[in-house]
Design an enzyme around this catalytic site. Structure first.
Site, PDB file in Angstrom:
ATOM      1  N   ASP A   1      -8.506  -5.260  -2.207  1.00 18.08           N
ATOM      2  CA  ASP A   1      -9.761  -4.666  -1.742  1.00 18.08           C
ATOM      3  C   ASP A   1      -9.732  -3.147  -1.873  1.00 18.08           C
ATOM      4  O   ASP A   1     -10.477  -2.441  -1.201  1.00 18.08           O
ATOM      5  CB  ASP A   1     -10.031  -5.073  -0.288  1.00 18.08           C
ATOM      6  CG  ASP A   1     -11.440  -4.706   0.171  1.00 18.08           C
ATOM      7  OD1 ASP A   1     -12.358  -4.731  -0.685  1.00 18.08           O
ATOM      8  OD2 ASP A   1     -11.617  -4.380   1.354  1.00 18.08           O
TER       9      ASP A   1
ATOM     10  N   LYS B   1     -11.804  -6.180  -5.954  1.00 16.56           N
ATOM     11  CA  LYS B   1     -13.081  -5.473  -5.897  1.00 16.56           C
ATOM     12  C   LYS B   1     -13.353  -4.784  -7.231  1.00 16.56           C
ATOM     13  O   LYS B   1     -12.438  -4.235  -7.857  1.00 16.56           O
ATOM     14  CB  LYS B   1     -13.075  -4.440  -4.772  1.00 16.56           C
ATOM     15  CG  LYS B   1     -14.358  -3.617  -4.671  1.00 16.56           C
ATOM     16  CD  LYS B   1     -14.252  -2.519  -3.640  1.00 16.56           C
ATOM     17  CE  LYS B   1     -14.183  -3.087  -2.255  1.00 16.56           C
ATOM     18  NZ  LYS B   1     -14.230  -2.029  -1.213  1.00 16.56           N
TER      19      LYS B   1
ATOM     20  N   ASP C   1       0.854  -1.179   0.000  1.00 15.39           N
ATOM     21  CA  ASP C   1       0.000   0.000   0.000  1.00 15.39           C
ATOM     22  C   ASP C   1       0.896   1.238   0.000  1.00 15.39           C
ATOM     23  O   ASP C   1       2.076   1.185   0.389  1.00 15.39           O
ATOM     24  CB  ASP C   1      -0.921   0.017   1.229  1.00 15.39           C
ATOM     25  CG  ASP C   1      -2.149   0.898   1.007  1.00 15.39           C
ATOM     26  OD1 ASP C   1      -3.261   0.366   0.899  1.00 15.39           O
ATOM     27  OD2 ASP C   1      -1.973   2.132   0.929  1.00 15.39           O
TER      28      ASP C   1
END
Length: 462
Positions: free
Chosen positions: A157, A197, A116
């Site tokens: 996600d 997602k 991330d």
């Protein structure tokens, strides 16, 4: 007074707080695993867009800590005596201050990498990596942590900050998915699984077909913990098997939507990569109003519509007037002279009888005697069957079929030359739909008999 956003807490929000999950989204991955068993046999996993870390927490507890997580807790609708005895027995064995001993053993063979742009709190067995999923260097760093081996599972996600414009949100989410797929193709082993997602939209079929070029099975799942009011869903791609010759490293430059130069690609990459990275916001928006004069195009020029907006799907002839009949008969007379037919007595009498009609005043059928109408009808039939009109109609049909004669070997060159010779003289009868020979015959017959003609009268006779 309505609820505030932070007060809209459902059952999964409360359960996440009770069970120690970082976010309610942990139940989404647990329910996906319950359906597709994506965590079975996984020893190397990658969590993209991991912060705040709820999905990495699931991987840590299920893969690294070997916890058995049962999300289907028993539900008791009524408080019975048996339930009271069971709870009392449980409370007597374990007090509130006691901590459950660790019954599971850590799996040191499991390696989990969380990627991330933002840092997050540490988790057992999870390696945190701050990186950009649109860069190939991030994929290289992941492979280094796996000691040169490929991952068994890649999950993502991540989602953008939604704007409320569904078309824009779906596009940005698709670009985020493309970045995740870029990392996946570089780090996932053959036969691995990819979960990400998506936002459901009208182009979901296109997205599924794109993913099917790289995976054997693609499913779109909507976990129960995902709110029905949300357009989110998850693609579960199993059996990673890219076509032979596919090089995922070549996909990196095309993550920039302004780059559309695919000329350097060769082989299967020329087919797969443009298909995977297609789609941007440069096209016209059907819900936006634009000026008539667009930038980069020639001067605007009005063009009449092919079919008026209120035109019916079928066409009828307009009501003919006396001047229309006179003009049409005059052109027939001229054409008859040019092709050598001349003017016979039959044509003269027909012209005179038509010119005597006041078509603008005709509103009811002719009141002529039955025998007189029958006689005039017979005269018209004879004129149209054998007179100059018949000759003109026959010649028009020959001219219209001259192309078929060229393809027919049995037709003589004299017939073809004769048709070409008369084409110019008879061209006016071939220009418009209302010059069809059958329609001409019906028009003249109706005009001679004095029958009413209006826009609802169709002259498409058999």
């Amino acid at each position: 007074m309505g609820k505030k956003s932070k007060d809209k807490r459902d059952i999964y929000y409360r359960k996440a707080k009770e069970q120690g999950w970082r976010a309610r989204s942990a139940f989404k991955l647990l329910q996906i695993d319950e359906k597709f068993h994506i965590l079975n046999g996984v020893t190397r996993a990658v969590d993209l867009c991991a912060a705040p870390g709820s999905w990495s927490q699931v991987l840590s507890r299920k893969l690294y800590l070997n916890e058995q997580i049962d999300i289907k807790e028993p539900t008791h609708l009524f408080y019975t005596e048996i339930l009271a005895q069971a709870q009392a027995k449980t409370n007597s064995n374990v007090s509130n201050d006691e901590v459950k001993p660790e019954t599971s053993k850590k799996n040191e063979n499991v390696k989990i990498v969380a990627v991330d742009l933002q840092p997050m709190s540490p988790l057992p067995g999870v390696i945190q990596l701050q990186g950009d999923i649109t860069k190939y260097s991030t994929a290289q760093e992941i492979i280094k942590h796996f000691e040169g081996e490929k991952a068994d599972l890649v999950i993502c996600d991540g989602a953008p900050d939604v704007t409320g414009l569904h078309c824009m949100d779906i596009y940005i989410q698709a670009q985020l998915l493309l970045g995740a797929l870029h990392i996946t193709c570089n780090v996932l082993r053959d036969g691995g699984t990819f979960v990400a997602k998506i936002f459901r939209g009208k182009d979901n079929d296109l997205l599924t077909n794109q993913l099917l070029t790289l995976f054997e099975e693609v499913h779109v799942a909507k976990p129960k913990s995902s709110r029905h009011s949300s357009i989110e869903a998850f693609v579960v791609c199993q059996g990673y098997h890219p076509p032979p010759g596919f090089d995922p490293k070549l996909m990196t430059p095309y993550l920039d939507v302004s780059n559309r130069d695919f000329q350097s690609l060769q082989g299967i990459n020329r087919v797969v990569i443009p298909f995977i990275v297609c789609g941007d916001v440069s096209a016209y928006d059907s819900d936006t109003t634009y000026p008539l004069q667009l930038e980069g195009e020639g001067p605007y020029q009005y063009r009449a519509p092919v079919q008026p907006p209120i035109a019916p799907p079928y066409g009828f002839l307009q009501e003919p007037t006396k001047s229309d009949i006179d003009h049409f008969l005059k052109k027939i007379d001229e054409a008859a002279k040019r092709v050598g037919q001349g003017l016979g007595a039959d044509m003269k009498s027909l012209n005179e009888s038509v010119r005597k009609l006041n078509l603008a005043d005709v509103s009811e059928p002719s009141t002529s005697a039955p025998d007189q109408t029958e006689t005039e009808s017979t005269d018209v039939d004879e004129i149209l069957a054998s007179g100059p009109y018949y000759d003109l109609i026959t010649k028009v049909e020959n001219v219209r079929s001259h192309e078929d004669d060229d393809e027919n070997d049995d037709s003589s060159s004299y017939d073809r030359n004769y048709a070409y010779r008369n084409m110019q003289e008879l061209n006016f009868m071939c220009e418009y739909e209302n010059a069809d020979p059958k329609i001409i015959a019906t028009l003249l017959r109706q005009a001679h008999l004095g029958n009413p003609m209006n826009p609802s009268t169709c002259f498409c006779c058999d």
